[in-house]
Design a protein around this motif. Structure first.
Motif, PDB file in Angstrom:
ATOM      1  N   LYS A 119       0.891  -1.311   0.026  1.00  0.00           N
ATOM      2  CA  LYS A 119       0.045  -0.108   0.104  1.00  0.00           C
ATOM      3  C   LYS A 119       1.027   1.372   0.106  1.00  0.00           C
ATOM      4  O   LYS A 119       0.381   2.191  -0.366  1.00  0.00           O
ATOM      5  CB  LYS A 119      -0.962   0.054   1.262  1.00  0.00           C
ATOM      6  CG  LYS A 119      -2.178  -0.903   1.245  1.00  0.00           C
ATOM      7  CD  LYS A 119      -3.246  -0.438   0.145  1.00  0.00           C
ATOM      8  CE  LYS A 119      -3.910   0.677   0.698  1.00  0.00           C
ATOM      9  NZ  LYS A 119      -5.049   0.903  -0.261  1.00  0.00           N
ATOM     10  N   THR A 122       1.200   3.673  -3.066  1.00  0.00           N
ATOM     11  CA  THR A 122       0.386   4.925  -3.236  1.00  0.00           C
ATOM     12  C   THR A 122       1.072   6.309  -2.942  1.00  0.00           C
ATOM     13  O   THR A 122       1.037   7.076  -3.756  1.00  0.00           O
ATOM     14  CB  THR A 122      -0.940   4.642  -2.446  1.00  0.00           C
ATOM     15  OG1 THR A 122      -1.757   3.514  -2.566  1.00  0.00           O
ATOM     16  CG2 THR A 122      -1.881   5.938  -2.667  1.00  0.00           C
ATOM     17  N   SER A 132      -6.506  -0.310  -7.929  1.00  0.00           N
ATOM     18  CA  SER A 132      -5.766   1.131  -8.172  1.00  0.00           C
ATOM     19  C   SER A 132      -4.238   1.145  -8.337  1.00  0.00           C
ATOM     20  O   SER A 132      -3.897   1.747  -9.006  1.00  0.00           O
ATOM     21  CB  SER A 132      -6.533   2.119  -7.109  1.00  0.00           C
ATOM     22  OG  SER A 132      -6.044   1.940  -5.701  1.00  0.00           O
ATOM     23  N   ILE A 133      -3.781   0.457  -7.273  1.00  0.00           N
ATOM     24  CA  ILE A 133      -2.240   0.366  -7.477  1.00  0.00           C
ATOM     25  C   ILE A 133      -1.702  -0.415  -8.389  1.00  0.00           C
ATOM     26  O   ILE A 133      -0.753   0.017  -9.352  1.00  0.00           O
ATOM     27  CB  ILE A 133      -1.687   0.019  -5.937  1.00  0.00           C
ATOM     28  CG1 ILE A 133      -2.192   0.481  -4.713  1.00  0.00           C
ATOM     29  CG2 ILE A 133      -0.367  -0.027  -5.978  1.00  0.00           C
ATOM     30  CD1 ILE A 133      -1.810  -0.061  -3.740  1.00  0.00           C
ATOM     31  N   LYS A 169      -1.738   1.862 -11.429  1.00  0.00           N
ATOM     32  CA  LYS A 169      -0.728   2.974 -11.457  1.00  0.00           C
ATOM     33  C   LYS A 169       0.716   2.099 -11.742  1.00  0.00           C
ATOM     34  O   LYS A 169       1.272   2.927 -12.898  1.00  0.00           O
ATOM     35  CB  LYS A 169      -0.640   3.410 -10.148  1.00  0.00           C
ATOM     36  CG  LYS A 169      -1.727   4.500  -9.614  1.00  0.00           C
ATOM     37  CD  LYS A 169      -1.530   4.997  -8.312  1.00  0.00           C
ATOM     38  CE  LYS A 169      -2.331   6.184  -8.010  1.00  0.00           C
ATOM     39  NZ  LYS A 169      -3.965   5.572  -8.005  1.00  0.00           N
TER      40      LYS A 169
END
Length: 308
Positions: free
Chosen positions: A100, A103, A151-152, A155
């Motif tokens: 995490k 992010t 979402s990561i 990215k």
């Protein structure tokens, strides 16, 4: 069979509170029994899936073998499991809390502020992200995601272009070439020595397999440099599909080890193919050729070719 296992992986992910997300990747669509299932478990308890306790595996099937290893290519810990129906799983537990943190890294990157990160730490982060991208780049599916890993992953996928990643993997530089070049020629000498002594199995196990790995690495560089191909499989996988026909024809001549004479020819054919391709790379990138080394090995080849 594979679809059933994937459904069971979804159930395990939902039933284990420490699992926040699950991704399957690799050859997802392959159907034969030799095709494994590669799995990322994003968890706050990675050790649980690397321990000797196999009770959680019973929700998938009956394990008949479990091996925890470090992948020698990416230096990642993998739990390799074989079930009684022949299905194998490569499970990579990922520390969810650490993942995490990506992010924050991408937030800094968005504003061009990654320079504030100490160089050693930034290199470690970049390596980790690139390794993850390498695993998922061809095919992956997020089958469970309460931790918003999606979402990561998006990215990361956007951060690395395929062209850039292939340049990282297959663009040869002077340091990489010299390492490969010197190791190949030294191993060639050692392998010839084992054949001359008729120590064929020892020669194959200790020297020849590494010799061929260096040859395959060179073929990757050659194919990327001269044929502008970027969709290469790492470490020679599916080489019959991405290397040109001439190279594949030559490769068929380097795997005969049923007797001393054919073993000798096999090593010599490996050397000839390596010479041909390495000299083209040397010329293209203005690298240095060690003529003394090559001539010495060629002299040994000529000395023993009629004595075996």
């Amino acid at each position: 069979m594979k679809e059933e296992i994937i459904e069971k992986l979804k159930i395990i992910s939902k039933n284990n509170k420490d699992i926040y997300s699950t991704i399957i990747f690799g050859s997802i669509k392959a159907k034969d029994i030799f095709s494994d299932i590669d799995v990322f478990f994003f968890t706050k308890n990675p050790k649980k899936y690397l321990s000797e306790n196999q009770s959680w595996l019973l929700e998938i099937g009956v394990p008949i073998s479990k091996l925890d290893i470090i992948n020698p290519i990416e230096n990642v810990m993998i739990s390799r499991v074989m079930l009684d129906n022949y299905m194998t799983l490569d499970i990579i537990p990922v520390d969810y809390s650490e993942f995490k943190k990506a992010t924050l890294y991408f937030a800094l990157n968005k504003h061009n502020l990654t320079g504030i990160i100490p160089k050693k730490i930034k290199t470690s982060i970049d390596t980790g992200l690139r390794t993850f991208y390498h695993y998922i780049r061809n095919e992956h599916s997020i089958i469970y995601d309460k931790g918003n890993v999606t979402s990561i992953v998006d990215k990361i996928s956007n951060h690395f272009s395929e062209k850039q990643h292939c340049e990282f993997l297959y663009q040869v530089d002077k340091e990489k070439f010299n390492q490969n070049y010197n190791e190949f020629w030294q191993l060639a000498f050692k392998t010839i020595g084992m054949v001359v002594r008729n120590e064929l199995y020892y020669g194959i196990t200790i020297y020849d397999n590494i010799l061929k790995k260096r040859l395959i690495e060179l073929i990757e560089w050659y194919t990327f440099s001269f044929e502008n191909k970027i969709n290469l499989h790492y470490k020679g996988k599916s080489v019959q599909n991405w290397a040109n026909e001439n190279i594949n024809n030559e490769l068929r001549k380097i795997f005969a080890f049923e007797n001393q004479q054919n073993s000798y020819k096999s090593v010599v054919n490996s050397i000839k193919l390596y010479q041909e391709l390495s000299h083209k790379i040397i010329e293209k990138y203005n690298f240095s050729k060690n003529e003394i080394l090559e001539n010495k090995i060629e002299a040994i080849i000529n000395e023993f070719k009629n004595k075996i």
